[in-house]
Design a protein around this motif. Structure first.
Motif, PDB file in Angstrom:
ATOM      1  N   ARG A 121       6.883  -0.450 -12.417  1.00 51.94           N
ATOM      2  CA  ARG A 121       7.356   0.891 -11.074  1.00 51.94           C
ATOM      3  C   ARG A 121       7.061  -0.403 -10.734  1.00 51.94           C
ATOM      4  O   ARG A 121       8.144  -0.329  -9.474  1.00 51.94           O
ATOM      5  CB  ARG A 121       5.877   1.781 -10.931  1.00 51.94           C
ATOM      6  CG  ARG A 121       6.250   2.412 -10.088  1.00 51.94           C
ATOM      7  CD  ARG A 121       5.312   3.619  -9.509  1.00 51.94           C
ATOM      8  NE  ARG A 121       5.208   3.874  -8.574  1.00 51.94           N
ATOM      9  CZ  ARG A 121       6.797   5.156  -8.156  1.00 51.94           C
ATOM     10  NH1 ARG A 121       7.589   5.364  -8.721  1.00 51.94           N
ATOM     11  NH2 ARG A 121       6.837   5.666  -6.821  1.00 51.94           N
ATOM     12  N   PHE A 156       5.353   2.942  -1.642  1.00 52.81           N
ATOM     13  CA  PHE A 156       5.268   4.208  -2.415  1.00 52.81           C
ATOM     14  C   PHE A 156       5.186   3.717  -3.622  1.00 52.81           C
ATOM     15  O   PHE A 156       5.117   4.719  -3.825  1.00 52.81           O
ATOM     16  CB  PHE A 156       7.239   4.137  -2.275  1.00 52.81           C
ATOM     17  CG  PHE A 156       7.650   5.152  -0.722  1.00 52.81           C
ATOM     18  CD1 PHE A 156       7.693   6.594  -0.545  1.00 52.81           C
ATOM     19  CD2 PHE A 156       8.211   3.797   0.080  1.00 52.81           C
ATOM     20  CE1 PHE A 156       8.274   6.821   0.196  1.00 52.81           C
ATOM     21  CE2 PHE A 156       8.807   4.575   0.788  1.00 52.81           C
ATOM     22  CZ  PHE A 156       9.260   6.030   1.345  1.00 52.81           C
ATOM     23  N   HIS A 158       2.386   4.196  -5.054  1.00 51.17           N
ATOM     24  CA  HIS A 158       1.637   5.363  -5.909  1.00 51.17           C
ATOM     25  C   HIS A 158       1.980   7.167  -5.696  1.00 51.17           C
ATOM     26  O   HIS A 158       0.913   7.534  -5.528  1.00 51.17           O
ATOM     27  CB  HIS A 158       0.026   5.318  -5.472  1.00 51.17           C
ATOM     28  CG  HIS A 158       0.202   4.975  -3.604  1.00 51.17           C
ATOM     29  ND1 HIS A 158       0.527   4.302  -3.254  1.00 51.17           N
ATOM     30  CD2 HIS A 158      -0.889   6.416  -3.100  1.00 51.17           C
ATOM     31  CE1 HIS A 158      -0.732   4.287  -1.686  1.00 51.17           C
ATOM     32  NE2 HIS A 158      -1.028   5.542  -1.671  1.00 51.17           N
ATOM     33  N   LYS A 159       3.152   7.263  -4.952  1.00 44.91           N
ATOM     34  CA  LYS A 159       3.736   8.077  -4.800  1.00 44.91           C
ATOM     35  C   LYS A 159       3.381   9.119  -4.032  1.00 44.91           C
ATOM     36  O   LYS A 159       2.183   9.798  -4.397  1.00 44.91           O
ATOM     37  CB  LYS A 159       3.809   8.803  -6.395  1.00 44.91           C
ATOM     38  CG  LYS A 159       4.568   8.415  -6.720  1.00 44.91           C
ATOM     39  CD  LYS A 159       4.772   9.435  -8.168  1.00 44.91           C
ATOM     40  CE  LYS A 159       5.577   8.333  -9.352  1.00 44.91           C
ATOM     41  NZ  LYS A 159       6.319   8.953 -10.720  1.00 44.91           N
ATOM     42  N   ASP A 161       1.338  11.101  -0.808  1.00 48.75           N
ATOM     43  CA  ASP A 161       1.811  12.895  -0.724  1.00 48.75           C
ATOM     44  C   ASP A 161       2.881  12.762   1.381  1.00 48.75           C
ATOM     45  O   ASP A 161       3.097  13.121   1.668  1.00 48.75           O
ATOM     46  CB  ASP A 161       1.144  13.392  -0.508  1.00 48.75           C
ATOM     47  CG  ASP A 161       0.515  14.052  -1.854  1.00 48.75           C
ATOM     48  OD1 ASP A 161       1.535  14.079  -2.809  1.00 48.75           O
ATOM     49  OD2 ASP A 161      -0.903  13.857  -2.077  1.00 48.75           O
ATOM     50  N   ASN A 188      12.443   7.062   1.157  1.00 50.78           N
ATOM     51  CA  ASN A 188      11.681   8.122   1.185  1.00 50.78           C
ATOM     52  C   ASN A 188      12.351   9.478   0.785  1.00 50.78           C
ATOM     53  O   ASN A 188      11.563  10.999   0.357  1.00 50.78           O
ATOM     54  CB  ASN A 188      11.438   8.750   3.591  1.00 50.78           C
ATOM     55  CG  ASN A 188      10.298   9.862   3.133  1.00 50.78           C
ATOM     56  OD1 ASN A 188       9.362   9.520   2.978  1.00 50.78           O
ATOM     57  ND2 ASN A 188      11.101  10.624   3.578  1.00 50.78           N
ATOM     58  N   LYS A 190      13.972   9.738  -1.708  1.00 53.90           N
ATOM     59  CA  LYS A 190      13.897  10.084  -3.312  1.00 53.90           C
ATOM     60  C   LYS A 190      12.615  10.318  -3.664  1.00 53.90           C
ATOM     61  O   LYS A 190      12.897  11.465  -5.011  1.00 53.90           O
ATOM     62  CB  LYS A 190      14.246   8.669  -4.002  1.00 53.90           C
ATOM     63  CG  LYS A 190      15.422   8.229  -3.323  1.00 53.90           C
ATOM     64  CD  LYS A 190      16.265   7.298  -4.460  1.00 53.90           C
ATOM     65  CE  LYS A 190      17.278   6.190  -4.441  1.00 53.90           C
ATOM     66  NZ  LYS A 190      17.807   5.179  -5.836  1.00 53.90           N
ATOM     67  N   GLU A 191      11.678  10.040  -3.504  1.00 51.81           N
ATOM     68  CA  GLU A 191      10.374  10.321  -3.576  1.00 51.81           C
ATOM     69  C   GLU A 191      10.102  11.965  -2.824  1.00 51.81           C
ATOM     70  O   GLU A 191       8.784  11.449  -3.411  1.00 51.81           O
ATOM     71  CB  GLU A 191       9.236   8.867  -2.984  1.00 51.81           C
ATOM     72  CG  GLU A 191       9.694   7.274  -3.914  1.00 51.81           C
ATOM     73  CD  GLU A 191       9.860   7.551  -4.944  1.00 51.81           C
ATOM     74  OE1 GLU A 191       8.752   7.740  -5.750  1.00 51.81           O
ATOM     75  OE2 GLU A 191      10.702   6.800  -5.826  1.00 51.81           O
ATOM     76  N   THR A 193       8.253  12.204  -0.017  1.00 50.18           N
ATOM     77  CA  THR A 193       7.238  12.082   0.707  1.00 50.18           C
ATOM     78  C   THR A 193       6.989  12.506   2.282  1.00 50.18           C
ATOM     79  O   THR A 193       8.248  12.590   2.822  1.00 50.18           O
ATOM     80  CB  THR A 193       6.959  10.885   0.942  1.00 50.18           C
ATOM     81  OG1 THR A 193       6.689  10.019  -0.645  1.00 50.18           O
ATOM     82  CG2 THR A 193       5.359   9.821   1.212  1.00 50.18           C
TER      83      THR A 193
END
Length: 241
Positions: A121, A156, A158-159, A161, A188, A190-191, A193
């Motif tokens: 990752r 980013f 650890h993904k 919130d 941001n 894409k994820e 968050t």
């Protein structure tokens, strides 16, 4: 995602007290990109630290999703930060003895995740921010813009919130800062968050969904932006030194 209620922070000394935040209340919905702006001394960084569980309020509450941060001890707060919160710092805060890849891996290694999965990752994220060829370089071998790209990838991995960014372009020149902003907003999106940015940069604030303006420790203005964030360029474009 984040609910702040009557948040007050007062620092006391032998000669008196200084109230840095004074009964601040707001809510940030999941997926929002929110800027926190205001003059120096208005309480921006103090607010960020309280919302991230890095400091304790004098009074009031901070809820991160279902978690009330003020009720937690330091071990529980550390676990919440590792599970749910990401950080981007003005001064990058990279570990000088670790490579770019190793710096990005730190949050998930602290969690005890499988090394091979973490490394995969981290490589992917560094590739997305244009540093696929710099995995094994140390911070001292990277430009300021490259170091901040590493910081973004680490935030980013650890993904989280919610991600807090404290003056993320403050130590960069204008051109490099603009490129780092594009990377931050694109990654941001894409994820998915929630993003809270403390900044002095009005142009950066204008790109956010919402702006909370502090003055004298209070909310002076809270506004939604009417313009959408502009289309971003390729994440892999070069960054100036």
């Amino acid at each position: 995602m984040l609910r702040v209620t009557d948040l007050t922070k007062t620092y006391r000394s032998g000669t008196g007290s200084l109230t840095v935040l004074d009964h601040v209340t707001f809510t940030i919905e999941a997926g929002t990109i929110c800027a926190v702006v205001g003059p120096s001394g208005s309480g921006k960084t103090t607010l960020l630290g309280l919302c991230a569980g890095l400091d304790k309020a004098t009074s009031g509450q901070v809820h991160l999703r279902e978690h009330e941060l003020g009720r937690m001890d330091e071990d529980r707060l550390a676990a919440i930060r590792n599970q749910h919160i990401g950080f981007i710092f003005q001064s990058f805060q990279l570990i000088p003895t670790l490579t770019a890849l190793e710096n990005v891996m730190v949050p998930l290694e602290l969690r005890g995740d499988r090394y091979e999965d973490v490394a995969e990752r981290a490589r992917r994220l560094l590739g997305e921010v244009g540093l696929a060829g710099r995995l094994h370089h140390y911070p001292s071998q990277l430009s300021g813009g490259e170091q901040q790209r590493v910081g973004i990838a680490r935030a980013f991995i650890h993904k989280p919130d919610i991600l807090f960014a404290d003056e993320p372009t403050g130590n960069l020149d204008a051109e490099t800062g603009a490129q780092v902003e594009e990377i931050l907003f694109e990654l941001n999106r894409k994820e998915g968050t929630t993003l809270v940015i403390v900044t002095h940069d009005s142009e950066l604030a204008d790109k956010c969904d919402r702006t909370i303006r502090l003055k004298g420790g209070r909310i002076a203005n809270d506004s939604l932006q009417t313009d959408s964030i502009p289309e971003q360029t390729d994440l892999k474009q070069g960054v100036s030194t």
